[in-house]
Design an enzyme around this catalytic site. Structure first.
Site, PDB file in Angstrom:
ATOM      1  N   ASP A 285      20.437 -18.795 -29.718  1.00  0.00           N
ATOM      2  CA  ASP A 285      20.958 -19.539 -30.874  1.00  0.00           C
ATOM      3  C   ASP A 285      22.406 -19.975 -30.712  1.00  0.00           C
ATOM      4  O   ASP A 285      22.918 -20.749 -31.519  1.00  0.00           O
ATOM      5  CB  ASP A 285      20.843 -18.665 -32.125  1.00  0.00           C
ATOM      6  CG  ASP A 285      19.390 -18.438 -32.493  1.00  0.00           C
ATOM      7  OD1 ASP A 285      18.963 -17.279 -32.577  1.00  0.00           O
ATOM      8  OD2 ASP A 285      18.675 -19.451 -32.635  1.00  0.00           O
TER       9      ASP A 285
ATOM     10  N   HIS B 211      21.235  -9.133 -28.912  1.00  0.00           N
ATOM     11  CA  HIS B 211      19.777  -9.274 -28.941  1.00  0.00           C
ATOM     12  C   HIS B 211      19.157  -7.892 -28.807  1.00  0.00           C
ATOM     13  O   HIS B 211      19.674  -7.034 -28.121  1.00  0.00           O
ATOM     14  CB  HIS B 211      19.306 -10.152 -27.771  1.00  0.00           C
ATOM     15  CG  HIS B 211      17.943 -10.714 -27.974  1.00  0.00           C
ATOM     16  ND1 HIS B 211      16.816  -9.990 -27.688  1.00  0.00           N
ATOM     17  CD2 HIS B 211      17.530 -11.906 -28.462  1.00  0.00           C
ATOM     18  CE1 HIS B 211      15.750 -10.735 -27.975  1.00  0.00           C
ATOM     19  NE2 HIS B 211      16.151 -11.897 -28.451  1.00  0.00           N
TER      20      HIS B 211
HETATM   21  C1  SDX Z   1      16.589 -14.407 -32.258  1.00  0.00           C
HETATM   22  O1  SDX Z   1      13.551 -10.708 -31.169  1.00  0.00           O
HETATM   23  C2  SDX Z   1      13.624 -11.867 -30.626  1.00  0.00           C
HETATM   24  O2  SDX Z   1      13.086 -12.067 -29.563  1.00  0.00           O
HETATM   25  C3  SDX Z   1      14.384 -12.872 -31.439  1.00  0.00           C
HETATM   26  C4  SDX Z   1      14.610 -14.234 -30.790  1.00  0.00           C
HETATM   27  C5  SDX Z   1      13.297 -14.981 -30.600  1.00  0.00           C
HETATM   28  O3  SDX Z   1      13.275 -15.892 -29.761  1.00  0.00           O
HETATM   29  O4  SDX Z   1      12.345 -14.722 -31.376  1.00  0.00           O
HETATM   30  O5  SDX Z   1      15.243 -14.059 -29.535  1.00  0.00           O
HETATM   31  C6  SDX Z   1      15.469 -15.143 -31.645  1.00  0.00           C
HETATM   32  O6  SDX Z   1      16.433 -13.900 -33.337  1.00  0.00           O
HETATM   33  C7  SDX Z   1      17.870 -14.242 -31.478  1.00  0.00           C
HETATM   34  C8  SDX Z   1      18.896 -13.322 -32.221  1.00  0.00           C
HETATM   35  C9  SDX Z   1      19.601 -14.228 -33.254  1.00  0.00           C
HETATM   36  N1  SDX Z   1      20.464 -13.396 -34.147  1.00  0.00           N
HETATM   37  C10 SDX Z   1      21.806 -13.466 -34.070  1.00  0.00           C
HETATM   38  O7  SDX Z   1      22.420 -14.110 -33.218  1.00  0.00           O
HETATM   39  C11 SDX Z   1      22.504 -12.681 -35.188  1.00  0.00           C
HETATM   40  C12 SDX Z   1      23.636 -11.835 -34.567  1.00  0.00           C
HETATM   41  N2  SDX Z   1      23.001 -10.755 -33.751  1.00  0.00           N
HETATM   42  C13 SDX Z   1      22.800  -9.487 -34.411  1.00  0.00           C
HETATM   43  O8  SDX Z   1      22.477  -9.525 -35.758  1.00  0.00           O
HETATM   44  C14 SDX Z   1      22.029  -8.507 -33.543  1.00  0.00           C
HETATM   45  O9  SDX Z   1      22.518  -8.618 -32.286  1.00  0.00           O
HETATM   46  C15 SDX Z   1      20.507  -8.592 -33.511  1.00  0.00           C
HETATM   47  C16 SDX Z   1      19.905  -8.549 -34.869  1.00  0.00           C
HETATM   48  C17 SDX Z   1      20.079  -9.843 -32.815  1.00  0.00           C
HETATM   49  C18 SDX Z   1      20.015  -7.398 -32.694  1.00  0.00           C
HETATM   50  O10 SDX Z   1      20.359  -6.280 -33.409  1.00  0.00           O
HETATM   51  P1  SDX Z   1      19.933  -4.792 -32.923  1.00  0.00           P
HETATM   52  O11 SDX Z   1      19.156  -4.852 -31.672  1.00  0.00           O
HETATM   53  O12 SDX Z   1      19.328  -4.088 -34.092  1.00  0.00           O
HETATM   54  O13 SDX Z   1      21.299  -4.143 -32.505  1.00  0.00           O
HETATM   55  P2  SDX Z   1      22.251  -3.390 -33.468  1.00  0.00           P
HETATM   56  O14 SDX Z   1      22.364  -4.153 -34.760  1.00  0.00           O
HETATM   57  O15 SDX Z   1      21.807  -1.971 -33.514  1.00  0.00           O
HETATM   58  O16 SDX Z   1      23.647  -3.522 -32.708  1.00  0.00           O
HETATM   59  C19 SDX Z   1      24.042  -2.602 -31.716  1.00  0.00           C
HETATM   60  C20 SDX Z   1      25.555  -2.603 -31.814  1.00  0.00           C
HETATM   61  C21 SDX Z   1      26.056  -2.280 -33.205  1.00  0.00           C
HETATM   62  O17 SDX Z   1      27.350  -1.734 -33.001  1.00  0.00           O
HETATM   63  P3  SDX Z   1      27.730  -0.329 -33.748  1.00  0.00           P
HETATM   64  O18 SDX Z   1      27.836  -0.680 -35.206  1.00  0.00           O
HETATM   65  O19 SDX Z   1      26.573   0.619 -33.449  1.00  0.00           O
HETATM   66  O20 SDX Z   1      29.036   0.085 -33.140  1.00  0.00           O
HETATM   67  O21 SDX Z   1      26.055  -3.926 -31.539  1.00  0.00           O
HETATM   68  C22 SDX Z   1      26.711  -4.439 -32.696  1.00  0.00           C
HETATM   69  C23 SDX Z   1      26.230  -3.619 -33.884  1.00  0.00           C
HETATM   70  O22 SDX Z   1      27.211  -3.617 -34.900  1.00  0.00           O
HETATM   71  N3  SDX Z   1      26.285  -5.847 -32.787  1.00  0.00           N
HETATM   72  C24 SDX Z   1      27.098  -6.847 -33.053  1.00  0.00           C
HETATM   73  C25 SDX Z   1      26.314  -8.000 -32.958  1.00  0.00           C
HETATM   74  N4  SDX Z   1      25.056  -7.675 -32.656  1.00  0.00           N
HETATM   75  C26 SDX Z   1      25.042  -6.326 -32.560  1.00  0.00           C
HETATM   76  N5  SDX Z   1      28.400  -6.870 -33.364  1.00  0.00           N
HETATM   77  C27 SDX Z   1      28.933  -8.088 -33.573  1.00  0.00           C
HETATM   78  N6  SDX Z   1      28.265  -9.259 -33.491  1.00  0.00           N
HETATM   79  C28 SDX Z   1      26.951  -9.249 -33.185  1.00  0.00           C
HETATM   80  N7  SDX Z   1      26.286 -10.392 -33.120  1.00  0.00           N
END
Ligand code: SDX
Length: 426
Positions: free
Chosen positions: A361, A304
């Site tokens: 989720d 998140h």
């Molecule tokens: C919702 O914003 C809100 O408040 C949203 C929400 C709401 O109520 O409105 O809470 C609802 O959208 C919840 C989130 C649902 N999405 C998912 O579950 C999809 C999986 N999660 C990711 O796509 C990700 O965690 C995000 C999009 C939610 C957040 O992404 P960020 O903050 O941009 O973080 P990032 O992509 O920069 O990740 C940081 C690191 C990275 O590693 P490196 O490549 O730098 O080594 O963490 C990794 C990412 O690759 N990473 C993950 C991951 N999420 C982040 N790796 C594996 N699996 C994941 N789910």
């Protein structure tokens, strides 16, 4: 009023930037003075940018805390009805008994939709994704309410909020019925909000004595509350940006629905079930985790932008999951698989180092599936619930003077080029 100042020194000159404190969370540095220095701030993805001031919801990502109008989410989810929370998001506090009765009655009176709106559904193929239908029909609502749509009029804004919260369950259920080739069910005013939604989803005209299971109804209502609002997330920011142009509020909410659909946002609950289907069994988890670590796939339902600890909603969702599966006597292997995934992830350095925890989720899809809701409807239910949050932010924006949102950019494109006729181009 600024409480303090930060000094920016650039090109040998100092600029005083006002610092303003909130009641909770980080203070903000007002950066308008950057313009005087001839600079823009640069913050792709708004990682450290607060474009608005708000009193509606507060999130402490480090503590895993979520407050709606100051109330912790677990207290609201376990004790209040969704419509009470919607009232608080809009009006600033939970309703007293008289305000609750009045608000619930207003919602009940507006659950129906114009009969001509039904024709919009016929334009979609039966296998259209229900989120595509929702973007269309909610946007179409803007074509039906002209007489009450002077958005400078507070009463018109209030009735618009009532109409949207009241009609979303009806439209959501219609999008499901349409996909099933079943007749639309008219809302019943003797049912509460969650019961009415389940009735419109699963009853048929022959079900004259339709009754829902109280555990399921309560779980549905709790799921609505857990998705009601979440500060300036991508879809809420979309609603605010669209609203900042003075656009029709139904069109603004349709824009929010479109933004929520993405798998990185509200589409994640559907993606979690697809991921669990792909993994299949606990034995396959280690291989799947290797794909996650090599960044081939993401662990959907994890991570998140704000929470670097447990998403408090996920914990309530997990308790509700246990309640529903227990009450229904369902032993869903997907829940066991999800719990195995969660256990492994919470102990694995890849996730621990990146502060990746289950978000709202991760468990919601398992409950919705247990209730009998198809995966394609998961994000529709998220959009139904988030409508009270979206419209409360739209109302908050319109309650004070605001400017159209118009970000700038870092331009790295071509500089001056002279025009060349097509016959002379290489
Ligand atoms: C919702 O914003 C809100 O408040 C949203 C929400 C709401 O109520 O409105 O809470 C609802 O959208 C919840 C989130 C649902 N999405 C998912 O579950 C999809 C999986 N999660 C990711 O796509 C990700 O965690 C995000 C999009 C939610 C957040 O992404 P960020 O903050 O941009 O973080 P990032 O992509 O920069 O990740 C940081 C690191 C990275 O590693 P490196 O490549 O730098 O080594 O963490 C990794 C990412 O690759 N990473 C993950 C991951 N999420 C982040 N790796 C594996 N699996 C994941 N789910």
């Amino acid at each position: 009023m600024a409480d303090n100042q930060a000094t920016l020194t650039v090109d040998g000159k100092d600029y005083q930037l006002p610092i303003t404190e909130g009641t909770l969370g980080p203070s903000v540095i007002e950066v308008a003075a950057f313009q005087q220095a001839g600079y823009w701030t640069y913050d792709p993805g708004f990682m450290a940018t607060a474009p608005v001031e708000s009193k509606i919801t507060f999130i402490d990502g480090g503590k895993g805390e979520l407050l709606h109008r100051g109330y912790p989410i677990d207290q609201l989810a376990n004790n209040a009805e969704y419509l009470e929370v919607a009232y608080a998001l809009i009006h600033g506090d939970l309703p007293n008994a008289e305000q609750k009765a009045d608000f619930f009655e207003k919602i009940r009176k507006h659950t129906g939709v114009h009969d001509q709106l039904r024709k919009f559904f016929e334009g979609f193929r039966r296998d259209a994704h229900p989120m595509a239908i929702m973007v269309g029909v909610v946007g179409a609502l803007s074509a039906f309410y002209h007489e009450d749509l002077d958005i400078s009029n507070e009463e018109h804004r209030e009735i618009t909020a009532i109409r949207l919260i009241a009609k979303m369950p009806t439209l959501a259920a219609m999008s499901y019925k349409y996909s099933q080739g079943e007749p639309f069910m008219y809302p019943r005013n003797d049912f509460n909000y969650a019961e009415n939604f389940l009735y419109m989803m699963f009853a048929t005209p022959a079900d004259v004595d339709y009754k829902t299971n109280d555990v399921i109804t309560r779980a549905m209502d709790k799921i609505f509350t857990l998705h009601a609002d979440h500060e300036q997330n991508a879809s809420t920011s979309t609603v605010r940006l669209a609203g900042s142009t003075g656009a029709n509020p139904y069109a603004c909410i349709a824009a929010g629905i479109a933004a929520l659909w993405g798998p990185s946002h509200g589409g994640a609950n559907e993606a979690v079930l697809e991921m669990l289907d792909e993994i299949g069994s606990v034995e396959n988890v280690p291989e799947f985790m290797e794909k996650v670590k090599s960044r081939e796939v993401k662990l959907m339902g994890f991570g998140h932008r704000v929470y670097k600890n447990f998403d408090p909603r996920a914990q309530v969702m997990k308790e509700t999951c246990d309640e529903v599966l227990g009450a229904l006597g369902i032993n869903d292997p997907k829940l066991e698989l999800a719990m195995a995934l969660e256990k492994i992830a919470l102990e694995d350095s890849f996730f621990v180092e990146r502060n990746l925890y289950p978000n709202v989720d991760f468990y919601s899809g398992i409950i919705l599936k247990a209730i009998g809701i198809p995966t394609s409807m998961f994000t529709v239910i998220f959009s139904l619930a988030r409508t009270s949050g979206w419209i409360s932010h739209w109302l908050e924006m319109h309650s004070a003077p605001f400017k159209i949102g118009r970000p700038r950019q870092l331009y790295t494109g071509e500089t001056q080029r002279d025009f060349v006729k097509v016959e002379d181009r290489k």
